[in-house]
Design a protein around this motif. Structure first.
Motif, short mmCIF file in Angstrom:
data_model
loop_
_atom_site.label_atom_id
_atom_site.label_comp_id
_atom_site.label_asym_id
_atom_site.label_seq_id
_atom_site.Cartn_x
_atom_site.Cartn_y
_atom_site.Cartn_z
N VAL A 56 -3.33 6.58 -14.83
CA VAL A 56 -3.14 5.17 -15.15
C VAL A 56 -3.58 4.25 -14.01
N GLU A 57 -3.48 4.72 -12.76
CA GLU A 57 -3.88 3.87 -11.64
C GLU A 57 -5.38 3.62 -11.67
N LEU A 58 -6.16 4.64 -12.00
CA LEU A 58 -7.60 4.47 -12.12
C LEU A 58 -7.93 3.50 -13.25
N THR A 59 -7.33 3.70 -14.39
CA THR A 59 -7.58 2.82 -15.53
C THR A 59 -7.24 1.38 -15.20
N ARG A 60 -6.11 1.18 -14.55
CA ARG A 60 -5.67 -0.17 -14.19
C ARG A 60 -6.67 -0.82 -13.24
N PHE A 61 -7.10 -0.08 -12.23
CA PHE A 61 -8.04 -0.66 -11.27
C PHE A 61 -9.39 -0.92 -11.91
N LEU A 105 0.82 -1.20 0.00
CA LEU A 105 0.00 0.00 0.00
C LEU A 105 0.86 1.26 0.00
N LYS A 106 1.92 1.24 0.80
CA LYS A 106 2.82 2.40 0.84
C LYS A 106 3.53 2.58 -0.49
N ALA A 107 3.91 1.48 -1.11
CA ALA A 107 4.57 1.56 -2.41
C ALA A 107 3.60 2.13 -3.46
N ALA A 108 2.33 1.73 -3.38
CA ALA A 108 1.33 2.24 -4.32
C ALA A 108 1.14 3.74 -4.14
N CYS A 109 1.07 4.18 -2.89
CA CYS A 109 0.94 5.62 -2.61
C CYS A 109 2.15 6.38 -3.12
N ALA A 110 3.34 5.85 -2.86
CA ALA A 110 4.56 6.52 -3.30
C ALA A 110 4.61 6.62 -4.82
N ARG A 111 4.12 5.57 -5.49
CA ARG A 111 4.12 5.58 -6.95
C ARG A 111 3.23 6.71 -7.48
N VAL A 112 2.09 6.90 -6.85
CA VAL A 112 1.19 7.98 -7.28
C VAL A 112 1.80 9.34 -6.97
N ILE A 113 2.34 9.48 -5.77
CA ILE A 113 2.95 10.77 -5.40
C ILE A 113 4.06 11.13 -6.37
N MET A 165 -4.43 1.82 -4.24
CA MET A 165 -4.52 0.96 -3.06
C MET A 165 -5.58 -0.12 -3.22
N LEU A 166 -6.68 0.23 -3.87
CA LEU A 166 -7.71 -0.78 -4.13
C LEU A 166 -7.19 -1.87 -5.07
N HIS A 167 -6.35 -1.50 -6.01
CA HIS A 167 -5.78 -2.49 -6.91
C HIS A 167 -4.90 -3.47 -6.15
N VAL A 168 -4.15 -2.95 -5.17
CA VAL A 168 -3.35 -3.82 -4.30
C VAL A 168 -4.25 -4.80 -3.56
N LEU A 192 -13.65 -5.29 0.35
CA LEU A 192 -12.65 -4.59 -0.46
C LEU A 192 -12.77 -3.13 -0.09
N GLY A 193 -11.92 -2.69 0.82
CA GLY A 193 -12.03 -1.35 1.36
C GLY A 193 -10.86 -0.48 1.00
N ALA A 194 -11.16 0.76 0.63
CA ALA A 194 -10.12 1.76 0.39
C ALA A 194 -9.64 2.28 1.74
N LEU A 195 -8.75 3.25 1.70
CA LEU A 195 -8.32 3.93 2.92
C LEU A 195 -8.93 5.32 2.94
N GLY A 196 -10.20 5.37 2.60
CA GLY A 196 -11.00 6.59 2.50
C GLY A 196 -12.27 6.24 1.77
N ASP A 197 -13.05 7.23 1.40
CA ASP A 197 -14.27 6.96 0.65
C ASP A 197 -13.95 6.64 -0.80
N ALA A 198 -14.70 5.70 -1.37
CA ALA A 198 -14.53 5.33 -2.77
C ALA A 198 -15.70 4.43 -3.17
N GLY A 199 -15.96 4.36 -4.47
CA GLY A 199 -17.03 3.50 -4.97
C GLY A 199 -16.84 3.22 -6.43
N ALA A 200 -17.78 2.45 -7.01
CA ALA A 200 -17.71 2.15 -8.44
C ALA A 200 -19.07 1.70 -8.95
N VAL A 201 -19.29 1.96 -10.23
CA VAL A 201 -20.41 1.41 -10.98
C VAL A 201 -19.86 0.36 -11.92
N VAL A 202 -20.54 -0.77 -12.03
CA VAL A 202 -20.18 -1.76 -13.05
C VAL A 202 -21.40 -2.05 -13.91
#
Length: 369
Positions: A36-41, A19-27, A242-245, A192-202
């Motif tokens: 790209v992280e959104l697209t990947r997830f 999770l920390k690596a994912a955050c660092a990658r985005v930062i 983080m959700l992808h992780v 499947l929980g984020a570290l904050g608010d998040a959602g999705a439509v499928v």
């Protein structure tokens, strides 16, 4: 021993390095919205749900709202149309209906699964009914084959509320793949929980997916061109990363939840405590483990005295909340009593066997007042 209802610190600690690596990658990327992280997830989550499209949103409520608004934009719904919802659900299900100018019709639930009752659904369908909104409560799917058949007979749209059912199946099909669209929440406490608010439509509907994405982006598909009266509801890059992780670990975590549930089901033998009824044991994802006890408040206090934290899902029926008091006239019978009897026990992947046995022992020791 002190046992929390849910230990998110322990749950997320297992994947802390990832999770920390994912955050660092985005930062380090310098790109924080719509990258790209959104697209990947989104691609991974759509594949996981066995549908063609996933659209990240700010939270689960927005996911419900955006689908209903999209159907209104398409002319499939109009103000005042009726949406059938289960009487036993979190307030967000009803809030989404009201927020979009539609009318929620509360329908009774099965006394064993607490999901929608198909007979009650049929009885509630009227001339203004346009949508069925089943909620897959506790991690177990509503009776989707029957509900889809009802929807087809009456020409209704089906929007699945999958906020508690990430990865659940029925007859081999994933939650989110049954209806015309589905909404997920990734609130931190979800399976499947984020570290904050998040959602999705499928959805399998490409045009609906395009419209939902535009509505959640200020009504825009092209920058500075706004074709609809939209809102700002987007899944940001850090939460997507983080959700992808966590998505990679979801099935393994679900199996751990199932082992906890099986231990409860096989070892709790107190006749005062009704255990959950399961349609398919290998398909339930056990977001919640909910027992039924006529002495619920005494049981809750008994467990609290032994350091076991519990919760109630949900302590009040929908019409007992002031904004929805006008719904009190709905013919809801079974669900009206559930809020006085149900209690949710600790269940999460990192709950150890010693802790489980401590909970089981406390449950079996409980006696009536």
């Amino acid at each position: 021993m002190n046992i929390p209802f849910l230990d998110l610190q322990a749950v997320n600690h297992e994947y802390a390095d990832e999770l920390k690596a994912a955050c660092a990658r985005v930062i380090d990327s310098g790109w924080y919205i719509g990258g790209v992280e959104l697209t990947r997830f989104e691609q991974a989550f759509a594949e996981y749900c066995e549908v063609a499209h996933a659209i990240g949103t700010g939270n689960g409520l927005d996911a419900l709202v955006l689908v209903l608004r999209a159907w209104k934009e398409q002319g499939k719904l109009q103000d005042g149309d009726e949406v059938i919802v289960p009487s036993n659900t979190f307030i967000a299900t009803v809030s989404a209906v009201v927020e979009t100018g539609l009318a929620p019709i509360l329908v009774d639930v099965d006394p064993h699964t607490h999901n929608l009752d198909c007979v009650a659904v049929e009885a509630a369908i009227g001339s203004k009914t346009r949508v069925l909104l089943p909620v897959h409560l506790y991690g177990q799917l509503a009776p989707m084959p029957e509900l889809m058949a009802i929807a087809e007979r009456h020409g209704l749209l089906v929007l699945e509320d999958c906020a508690q059912a990430h990865g659940a199946r029925l007859n081999g099909r994933r939650a989110g793949s049954w209806g015309h669209a589905a909404a997920f929440s990734f609130y931190p406490g979800k399976n499947l929980g984020a570290l904050g608010d998040a959602g999705a439509v499928v959805t399998a509907d490409a045009e609906l997916a395009r419209l939902v994405r535009a509505l959640g982006n200020y009504g825009s598909s092209i920058k500075y061109q706004h074709d609809y009266p939209g809102i700002n509801s987007r899944l940001d890059e850090i939460q997507a990363a983080m959700l992808h992780v966590k998505l990679k670990h979801l099935d393994a975590d679900t199996e751990r939840r199932r082992r906890v549930a099986e231990r409860y089901l096989s070892r709790v033998n107190n006749p005062l405590i009704g255990l959950p009824r399961v349609t398919e044991r290998a398909a339930h994802t056990w977001h919640l483990f909910v027992v039924d006890c006529p002495e619920r408040d005494a049981l809750k206090e008994h467990l609290a005295q032994q350091g076991i934290q519990t919760n109630i899902h949900y302590p009040l029926p929908i019409p007992r909340h002031r904004p929805y008091a006008e719904l009190a006239l709905s013919p809801v019978m079974i669900a009206a009593g559930l809020h006085e009897r149900i209690l949710s026990l600790p269940i999460y992947p990192t709950l150890g066997e010693a802790e489980q046995d401590y909970v089981i022992s406390a449950l079996n020791q409980f006696s009536a007042r």
